[in-house]
Design an enzyme around this catalytic site. Structure first.
Site, mmCIF file in Angstrom:
data_model
loop_
_atom_site.group_PDB
_atom_site.id
_atom_site.type_symbol
_atom_site.label_atom_id
_atom_site.label_comp_id
_atom_site.label_asym_id
_atom_site.label_seq_id
_atom_site.Cartn_x
_atom_site.Cartn_y
_atom_site.Cartn_z
ATOM 1 N N ILE A 24 51.366 35.136 43.753
ATOM 2 C CA ILE A 24 50.881 34.301 42.644
ATOM 3 C C ILE A 24 49.357 34.314 42.513
ATOM 4 O O ILE A 24 48.800 33.561 41.718
ATOM 5 C CB ILE A 24 51.377 32.848 42.790
ATOM 6 C CG1 ILE A 24 50.919 32.240 44.122
ATOM 7 C CG2 ILE A 24 52.893 32.787 42.602
ATOM 8 C CD1 ILE A 24 51.061 30.729 44.179
ATOM 9 N N LYS A 25 48.694 35.173 43.265
ATOM 10 C CA LYS A 25 47.230 35.205 43.165
ATOM 11 C C LYS A 25 46.798 35.987 41.912
ATOM 12 O O LYS A 25 47.591 36.733 41.324
ATOM 13 C CB LYS A 25 46.639 35.832 44.427
ATOM 14 C CG LYS A 25 46.908 35.008 45.688
ATOM 15 C CD LYS A 25 46.349 33.605 45.587
ATOM 16 C CE LYS A 25 46.387 32.816 46.868
ATOM 17 N NZ LYS A 25 47.720 32.507 47.382
#
Ligand SMILES: Cc1ncc(COP(=O)(O)O)c(C=O)c1O
Length: 393
Positions: free
Chosen positions: A189-190
């Protein structure tokens, strides 16, 4: 190509964003037959270094591994203390414990959720060996006011920049270029994902070489050399936490599209700021959006209402979250707990709103409206009293 996990972006607090070139990149690497550490990983390292404007970058399997190895490179071990904010993902603390050192929890500034030089100074002890500022939400942390003092005491700064790839300091220098051992996460999710991955900006060529050995079981030779020769040497204790070529291929595709995603995240964060501006009792945690690539969007709401608001948003299909439950209150870390007044107040106030590049302005308006409605009708506490307290922030 997008990853569709639900029809509405609001049903995920965060989710990966793909640029569309990742599948072909993985297929290309699959055809090479080399899936462990390899040329693709090294090319990704060179491209990361060029992007950041640094001499070298060492890629590893996760952000947690990056922190662990960076602490080892800083000489941290049993008997040492590492100053770390309690308000971080538990990975920061587990990386410290993995070295045999102990965490020394620090408080944070309630407006940024980051430590300041004063918080760090207050947490130093004679056994402090390293300081781990967490660049919460992507915001750079400036420890310049105590840098000379830390250096004189032999204390190393290991930055947890898991959220902050692409962000910059107020002077314009990119995170990772200020001489600290900086650690990034490229998990799902970065802002830049490898699926799973991480990277360390080393301080010297020797340190880079050591990190490269430790990430590959302490061996001195890379695979090609091991195949060419009849033996290899194991120089020191090590781990198996290299970045595979398949993950590196995803990372390279993501890096090529990163500028677009950085500005999209900034635009979405500003849309939230505008949508939330008029809502009583809500204050947005400032992450210096002009210089940061926002990782999340966090608000503070009056403590008596936070859990109700959280539940109501979920009931409305909006996946709000809490980043993070403070670590000094976690059972596993209770041995190192001490009172942290700001963190303890924040723990009951913070709420992360859905934030990822697939959101639309319509989604953001819907979240803001739902948040306002949930607060308006929240049953507990005295809104007048809470409103005054919030207004004073
Ligand atoms: C602040 C912080 N530090 C460290 C990590 C660990 O990174 P990874 O998930 O890549 O191991 C994360 C991951 O979310 C994080 O948010």
């Amino acid at each position: 190509m997008t990853v569709v996990t639900s029809p509405s972006g609001l049903a995920a607090n965060a989710r990966p964003y793909l640029h569309g070139t990742e599948l072909a990149a993985i297929a290309r690497v699959l055809e090479t037959g080399q899936y462990g550490h390899g040329a693709e990983t090294e090319q990704f390292e060179r491209e990361l270094a060029a992007f950041l404007g640094v001499e070298d970058v060492v890629a590893v399997a996760t952000g947690t591994a990056a922190l662990h190895l960076a602490l080892l490179a800083a000489g941290v071990g049993p008997g040492d203390e590492v100053v770390v904010p309690s308000l971080t993902f538990c990975a920061s603390v587990q990386a410290i414990l993995a070295t045999g050192a102990a965490p020394r929890f620090a408080d944070v500034d309630p407006t940024t959720l980051c430590v300041t030089a004063d918080h760090v100074r207050a947490a130093l002890t004679p056994t402090t060996r390293a300081v781990m500022p967490v660049l919460y939400g992507g915001r750079a942390v400036d420890l310049a006011p105590i840098a000379a003092d830390l250096a004189a005491r032999g204390i190393v700064v290991v930055e947890d920049a898991a959220h902050a790839f692409g962000s910059a300091h107020p002077g314009g220098r990119r995170v990772g270029t200020t001489g600290a051992l900086t650690c990034f996460s490229f998990d799902a999710i970065k802002s830049l994902t490898c699926g799973d991955g991480g990277a360390i900006v080393p301080r010297t060529p020797d340190e880079a070489q050591r990190l490269r050995r430790v990430r590959l079981l302490g061996m001195g030779a890379v695979r090609e050399e091991r195949v060419r020769t009849v033996g290899y040497q194991v120089h020191e204790a090590g781990f198996r936490c290299h970045l595979s070529t398949l993950h590196a291929a995803i990372g390279r595709a993501q890096l090529a599209g990163f500028p677009e995603i950085a500005s999209r995240r900034q635009r979405l964060w500003r849309s939230y700021a505008a949508a939330l501006a008029g809502i009583p009792d809500v204050s947005l945690v400032d992450l210096d959006v002009a210089r940061s690539v926002p990782f999340n969007c966090v608000v503070r709401v009056p403590a008596p209402h936070r859990d109700t608001v959280h539940a109501r948003l979920h009931a409305d299909g909006i996946q709000a979250g809490v980043h993070y439950p403070p670590n000094h209150r976690q059972p596993a870390f209770s041995a190192w707990s001490s009172p942290l007044p700001a963190t303890e107040t924040l723990a009951d106030e913070i709420l992360s709103l859905p934030f990822h590049p697939d959101l639309t302005d319509g989604d953001i308006t819907r979240v803001a409206d739902a948040l306002a409605a949930a607060l308006r009708t929240a049953p507990t506490g005295s809104t007048a009293a809470v409103g005054q307290e919030a207004g004073a922030r």
